[in-house]
Motif scaffolding. Sequence first.
Motif, short mmCIF file in Angstrom:
data_model
loop_
_atom_site.label_atom_id
_atom_site.label_comp_id
_atom_site.label_asym_id
_atom_site.label_seq_id
_atom_site.Cartn_x
_atom_site.Cartn_y
_atom_site.Cartn_z
N ALA A 483 5.10 3.67 47.52
CA ALA A 483 5.93 3.05 48.29
C ALA A 483 5.79 3.35 49.74
N GLY A 484 5.82 2.16 50.42
CA GLY A 484 5.78 2.42 52.14
C GLY A 484 4.59 2.99 52.79
N ASP A 485 3.49 2.95 52.00
CA ASP A 485 2.32 3.52 52.50
C ASP A 485 1.12 2.38 52.43
N LEU A 486 -0.06 2.61 52.95
CA LEU A 486 -1.01 1.82 53.39
C LEU A 486 -1.42 1.11 52.21
N SER A 487 -1.62 -0.21 52.15
CA SER A 487 -2.18 -1.09 50.89
C SER A 487 -3.51 -0.58 50.80
N PRO A 488 -3.87 -0.30 49.50
CA PRO A 488 -5.18 0.18 49.34
C PRO A 488 -6.47 -0.39 49.86
N ALA A 489 -6.33 -1.81 50.19
CA ALA A 489 -7.54 -2.33 50.76
C ALA A 489 -7.75 -2.42 52.28
N SER A 490 -6.58 -2.29 53.02
CA SER A 490 -6.38 -2.18 54.25
C SER A 490 -7.30 -1.38 55.05
N ARG A 491 -8.16 -1.87 56.05
CA ARG A 491 -8.93 -1.04 56.86
C ARG A 491 -8.11 -0.54 58.28
N THR A 492 -8.84 0.56 58.89
CA THR A 492 -8.07 1.02 59.75
C THR A 492 -9.07 1.11 60.94
N SER A 493 -8.66 1.69 62.03
CA SER A 493 -9.62 2.15 63.49
C SER A 493 -9.83 3.54 63.41
N GLY A 494 -9.68 4.40 62.53
CA GLY A 494 -9.76 5.89 62.34
C GLY A 494 -11.02 6.35 62.76
N ILE A 495 -11.96 5.78 62.96
CA ILE A 495 -13.36 6.29 63.25
C ILE A 495 -13.87 5.69 64.64
N TRP A 496 -12.96 4.76 65.36
CA TRP A 496 -13.32 4.13 66.71
C TRP A 496 -13.25 5.31 67.73
N ASP A 497 -14.25 4.81 68.56
CA ASP A 497 -14.23 5.78 69.90
C ASP A 497 -12.75 5.48 70.51
N ARG A 498 -12.37 6.60 71.15
CA ARG A 498 -11.06 6.71 71.40
C ARG A 498 -10.56 5.84 72.75
N GLN A 499 -11.58 5.26 73.53
CA GLN A 499 -11.17 4.36 74.51
C GLN A 499 -10.77 3.07 74.02
N TRP A 500 -10.97 2.70 72.42
CA TRP A 500 -10.72 1.33 72.25
C TRP A 500 -9.21 1.13 71.81
N PRO A 501 -8.65 -0.14 71.73
CA PRO A 501 -7.37 -0.25 71.27
C PRO A 501 -6.67 0.38 69.89
N ILE A 502 -5.49 0.72 69.78
CA ILE A 502 -4.92 1.03 68.44
C ILE A 502 -5.13 -0.13 67.57
N ARG A 503 -5.48 -0.11 66.32
CA ARG A 503 -5.47 -1.18 65.53
C ARG A 503 -5.36 -0.71 64.14
N PRO A 504 -4.63 -1.17 63.13
CA PRO A 504 -3.94 -2.56 63.52
C PRO A 504 -2.70 -2.18 64.44
N ASP A 505 -2.11 -3.48 65.06
CA ASP A 505 -0.95 -3.32 65.84
C ASP A 505 0.28 -3.01 64.85
N VAL A 506 0.43 -3.79 63.70
CA VAL A 506 1.53 -3.62 62.87
C VAL A 506 1.04 -3.97 61.35
N VAL A 507 1.88 -3.76 60.47
CA VAL A 507 1.57 -3.64 59.16
C VAL A 507 2.49 -4.53 58.42
N PHE A 508 2.06 -5.87 57.49
CA PHE A 508 2.98 -6.28 56.73
C PHE A 508 2.60 -6.09 55.26
N GLU A 509 3.56 -6.46 54.39
CA GLU A 509 3.09 -6.39 52.79
C GLU A 509 1.83 -6.98 52.52
N GLY A 510 1.08 -6.31 51.89
CA GLY A 510 -0.07 -6.70 51.23
C GLY A 510 -0.53 -6.62 49.92
#
Length: 819
Positions: A483-510
Amino acid sequence: MARPPRNRPHFHFEGGGEAEPYTSPRIVITGLPPARVRAQHAEKLSHAIGAAVKQARQKLGTRNQAIAEGESGFYLEFEIPVAERHAVEGLENKPAEIELVAVRPVAGNQEMVSATVFVPERSAEFFSKKLELYRDKNSKSGKPRNEALVARIEDVRLAAVHSLFTDDMAFFPGAGRQAWWEVWVRDGRLETLRHVAERLNVAVKEHAISFPERDVILALANEETMAKLIDNSDAVAELRIAKDTPTLFLEMRPIEQADWAGNLTKRVESPDAVAPAICLLDSGATRTHPLIEPALDAADQHAYDNGWGVGDSAYWNGHGTSMSGVALYGDLEAALSRGGQVELRHRLETVKILPPGGQNDPELYGAITEVGIGKAEAQAPRRRRVFCLAVTSEVGLGRGRPSSWSSAIDQLCYGGGDRRRLMVLAAGNLRGDIAAADYPDRNDLEEIESPAQAWNPLVVGAYTDKIGIFHPDFDGWQPVAPAGDLSPASRTSGIWDRQWPIRPDVVFEGGNLAHDNVNPASAIDDLQLLTTHYRPQMGLFETFGDTSAAAALGSHLCVGVLVARPELWPETVRALAVHSAEWTAAMRAQIEGAAQSQKVAMLRRYGWGVPDIGRAVMSATDDATLIVEDALLPFRKEGSTIKTRSMNLHRLPWPRAELLALGEQDVELRLTLSYFVEPNPGERGWTRRHRYSSHSLRFAVKRSLESLQQFRQRINKAAEAEEEGRAGAAVGGDNWVLGPIRDKGSIHSDIWRGSAAELAERDAIGVFPISGWWKEKPALQRWDRSARYALIVSVRAPGTNVDIYTAIATKIEIPIPAA
């Protein structure tokens, strides 16, 4: 949630029928005179009550006063024969403030009923005294005093969590397992419960349901933690398991579904013709669905290719209609089950950008999106709207580098002039089978899909609070995500190069997935959201989840802000969505206090957390929010050289006297800066001369011992440092949760924590520009353009009695909506 009681808890007894008329019991024990029976019964109960009170006092003596709140007391559990269950009323005593809180059958013994009462510590001897009178005194009629109650009590003990649990014991959480509990709160003690829960780091939902004698709120805890919540407050009346799942509606026959939908349509108030809208760029929608038709006019349905038609299609499994149900109602399950009028305050528009069969060429999606938006705007050019796009592509991903589609999205949001657009995008889902053992590492390694690399829209990922599995077909299965953690299918920007934006901005129930420890995880109904089915003649309801559902919920929140504040800019609505977001307890455990590298990784997983519409549109007495909409000219020309201008300075109307009076009391200052950039997406290495963004902005706050001149000097050094690649060198630190890592993309949010006295001196914010292609490419003649921005500032002083909101509102003399 389970149906509420009318005024008092209603009692249900397994195997019982209608209550028999109340009569005095016949006690017949062969060979013993009545006086001896009476003495033995009194002795047995006296011993039991004495042991329970002694144990209670020992627990109260170890109570942590830094956590505890409310009347000091404890709970006693009494066992009474089912045939004498009316005697439970005699356990309550208003002068002693002893309250009957829960009555339930005794597990494994249908002949007995359990009744639990709250006993204030000052009334600890109440029942012992009743027993003494029963044992030693007779009434005028010659019967033992208090016989009507005492003679019917079989046993008494200090209550435990089980004692307050009035649900089927089959639902009681196993050892160590977290669950969402319905906490039925005693009258007037909801805030007490919230305060104690916060101190125990127990997650509670913002929304509570109120009844004449009870408030009901959801709390996430295991049995051990729930016991601490009970022991440290006087608030809990009874406990049940939160069992609201779509399964109830999905297993109904079509005629039953029609009855529920028909009941809701009678309670729905259609939106005004001029109300703001959510425009869904998707697979179309089934307008004739009875729950969608009140908010979707035929004239507001469009298609990129008119030959496609505007209705939904089986090829896409009715995705657009599923989006419609969530975007329109948010929590459709609650709307169906809670009764009362449902006021729809926004409209729907749909644009079919997916063909009824087959795929579009990914390279054309930018043009398709632009044409679709143009059709909706041409139909209602003056309507305020939020565009929602949950269609994503894995073509052309490159660790955050812009694609032609994401660049087109940025251009559509930026718009030029005053034609800015607010867009909400889904982050995208993992594809193929999902193994529980790979969570969440796989999520961190699979990057957000196109077009969510875009800088200007609100990009939404998915988290979940859904962990309850109740359907017997899935007995023994476990949820993948806690509970309260990332939904199992949601992608992230963890491997993005550091100059690019933080993504996602926010999370909602999925929603969540479930697994049996053998096969790939499955999206079972218990762990999904409820929405509208695209073929209403076959069934009116469907389950839905992942980042599509989350994006629909994000659009629902954003349009709610527009309904409340229709004059706000798109940049401001996006800022309020992020500013209102908070990390869940599961997220905070991984972010706050972590090293900067860990914070970056978690920020690229969760963004700024879970938004809340109440926080987005309202201030409160201990949580005041200011909104600034302004602009600056970021660059100036000196001869043939383009240079960066100085900052905009915003003085903060802090209630200095009130803050100084709080002294060392902890307070929070939160800032969010939002602006849109003009994109320049050509692939030329993204060096200084080939930046993607037209410009960037940053914020800094004056420190308590800093003069305005020193503040300006520090900001100038910070701007110079960032130009030289030393991002945030003069701005970070200083008790900010994130510091320099917040400065990616075109929205920046951070929290400062310190004393109220120190905050009183932090009375200015500087917004200053950083270079971009407007400056580095003077031949394009953009250097003289204005850059507008939204700045959201809030100060929180939780747990104090100082009215910060009124003090600030008085100083600035403008109306601010207050809760």
